[in-house]
Design an enzyme around this catalytic site. Structure first.
Site, PDB file in Angstrom:
ATOM      1  N   ALA A  70       0.848  -1.190   0.000  1.00 60.71           N
ATOM      2  CA  ALA A  70       0.000   0.000   0.000  1.00 60.71           C
ATOM      3  C   ALA A  70       0.884   1.241   0.000  1.00 60.71           C
ATOM      4  O   ALA A  70       2.076   1.183   0.322  1.00 60.71           O
ATOM      5  CB  ALA A  70      -0.908   0.001   1.219  1.00 60.71           C
ATOM      6  N   GLY A  74      -0.312  -5.291   1.119  1.00 63.47           N
ATOM      7  CA  GLY A  74      -1.618  -5.219   0.485  1.00 63.47           C
ATOM      8  C   GLY A  74      -1.670  -5.911  -0.857  1.00 63.47           C
ATOM      9  O   GLY A  74      -2.739  -6.354  -1.301  1.00 63.47           O
ATOM     10  N   GLU A 116      -2.265  -9.501  -0.085  1.00 63.09           N
ATOM     11  CA  GLU A 116      -3.650  -9.594   0.380  1.00 63.09           C
ATOM     12  C   GLU A 116      -4.625  -9.530  -0.796  1.00 63.09           C
ATOM     13  O   GLU A 116      -5.640 -10.231  -0.815  1.00 63.09           O
ATOM     14  CB  GLU A 116      -3.936  -8.475   1.377  1.00 63.09           C
ATOM     15  CG  GLU A 116      -3.189  -8.664   2.694  1.00 63.09           C
ATOM     16  CD  GLU A 116      -3.409  -7.523   3.661  1.00 63.09           C
ATOM     17  OE1 GLU A 116      -4.033  -7.755   4.711  1.00 63.09           O
ATOM     18  OE2 GLU A 116      -2.958  -6.394   3.378  1.00 63.09           O
ATOM     19  N   GLU A 164       4.255  -6.124   7.152  1.00 63.48           N
ATOM     20  CA  GLU A 164       3.673  -5.038   7.935  1.00 63.48           C
ATOM     21  C   GLU A 164       4.283  -4.867   9.324  1.00 63.48           C
ATOM     22  O   GLU A 164       4.377  -3.736   9.833  1.00 63.48           O
ATOM     23  CB  GLU A 164       2.165  -5.251   8.071  1.00 63.48           C
ATOM     24  CG  GLU A 164       1.358  -4.922   6.822  1.00 63.48           C
ATOM     25  CD  GLU A 164       1.255  -6.075   5.844  1.00 63.48           C
ATOM     26  OE1 GLU A 164       0.463  -5.968   4.900  1.00 63.48           O
ATOM     27  OE2 GLU A 164       1.969  -7.092   6.032  1.00 63.48           O
TER      28      GLU A 164
END
Length: 265
Positions: free
Chosen positions: A66, A112, A115, A135
């Site tokens: 992200a 992300g 994900e 993360e």
């Protein structure tokens, strides 16, 4: 469909979505997530679309995470809202779509990005891909469903290892632990995804939708068997079943399945 950060095209009943932020390694920012939500909704509503191939621009990254700059100063409430909105509008929308989504992982799939790939129903990785959830190195945890979907795919022990170490793994290792379905050379990536969807396109679309719903219920609810039973029953009422039943009328189930298998090969 004209987007700032996506390229999209429907060809032969397949929707191709390319996250087109190559200079930023296709990182997910707010605009990209909003555009993804829009194109996912389009895929769901458009009867011409029988399946979706999702990939990133270039050969370096599928999505390398992200865009941290956008939420670096968030407080807890803002962080929770970010995760909830992203999960509902994009990641869960993909997983719960009646159309089959295939992630064609053409490079880094981190944070992300991984994900996003895990939200897809099938994952194919180029042999140069690296996958991970880093993360915790930022003092965060995965917020777009990563802790849940990784555990579902690879098991609790491996999921905790990958999340707490933040280590990235190769495409070969990802296939070995069940995180991706196939590893192929970069040049064959899209063709492999298309090959799978070309088979799926021959199957009854309402049955495909029902199958996805039932499989999802097995991991996201405590009534998977009941969902399967009800979905199975509803299939008998569909035009898909009635047309295909008439085509095979008089043949035994084994004869029908044998014909399908031979045709697939």
């Amino acid at each position: 469909m004209a987007y700032l950060n996506l390229l999209s095209e429907v060809k032969d009943n397949i929707l191709y979505i390319v996250i087109n932020r190559e200079k930023a390694l296709n990182a997910l920012n707010k605009e990209t997530l909003q555009e993804l939500a829009d194109v996912i909704s389009f895929a769901e509503k458009n009867e011409e679309v029988r399946g979706v191939i999702l990939t990133g621009a270039g050969e370096k990254a599928f999505v390398a995470g992200a865009d941290i700059k956008e939420f670096s100063n968030y407080n807890g409430t803002q962080g929770e809202e970010l995760a909830r909105k992203g999960q509902e509008n994009v990641f869960n929308a993909i997983e719960n779509s009646s159309k089959l989504f295939i992630a064609a992982i053409n490079g880094f799939a981190l944070g992300g990005g991984l994900e996003l790939a895990m939200a897809c129903h099938i994952r194919i990785a180029a042999d140069n891909a690296k996958l991970g959830l880093p993360e915790v190195t930022l003092g965060l945890i995965p917020g777009y469903g990563g802790t849940q979907r990784l555990t579902q795919l690879v098991g609790k022990g491996k999921a905790i290892e990958l999340i707490t170490t933040a280590n990235a793994i190769s495409a070969v290792e990802a296939e070995k632990i069940g995180l991706v379905n196939y590893t192929v050379p970069q040049a064959d990536l899209i063709n492999k995804a298309k090959e799978i969807l070309d088979i799926v396109k021959q199957r009854a679309p309402l049955a495909i939708s029902a199958a996805i719903q039932a499989v999802n219920a097995s991991i996201n609810t405590d009534h998977g068997f009941d969902t399967e039973i009800k979905a199975f029953g509803k299939c008998f009422e569909t035009d898909d079943f009635k047309r295909r039943r008439n085509r095979f009328y008089g043949k035994t189930t084994s004869e029908i399945f044998r014909k399908v298998i031979i045709k697939s090969n």
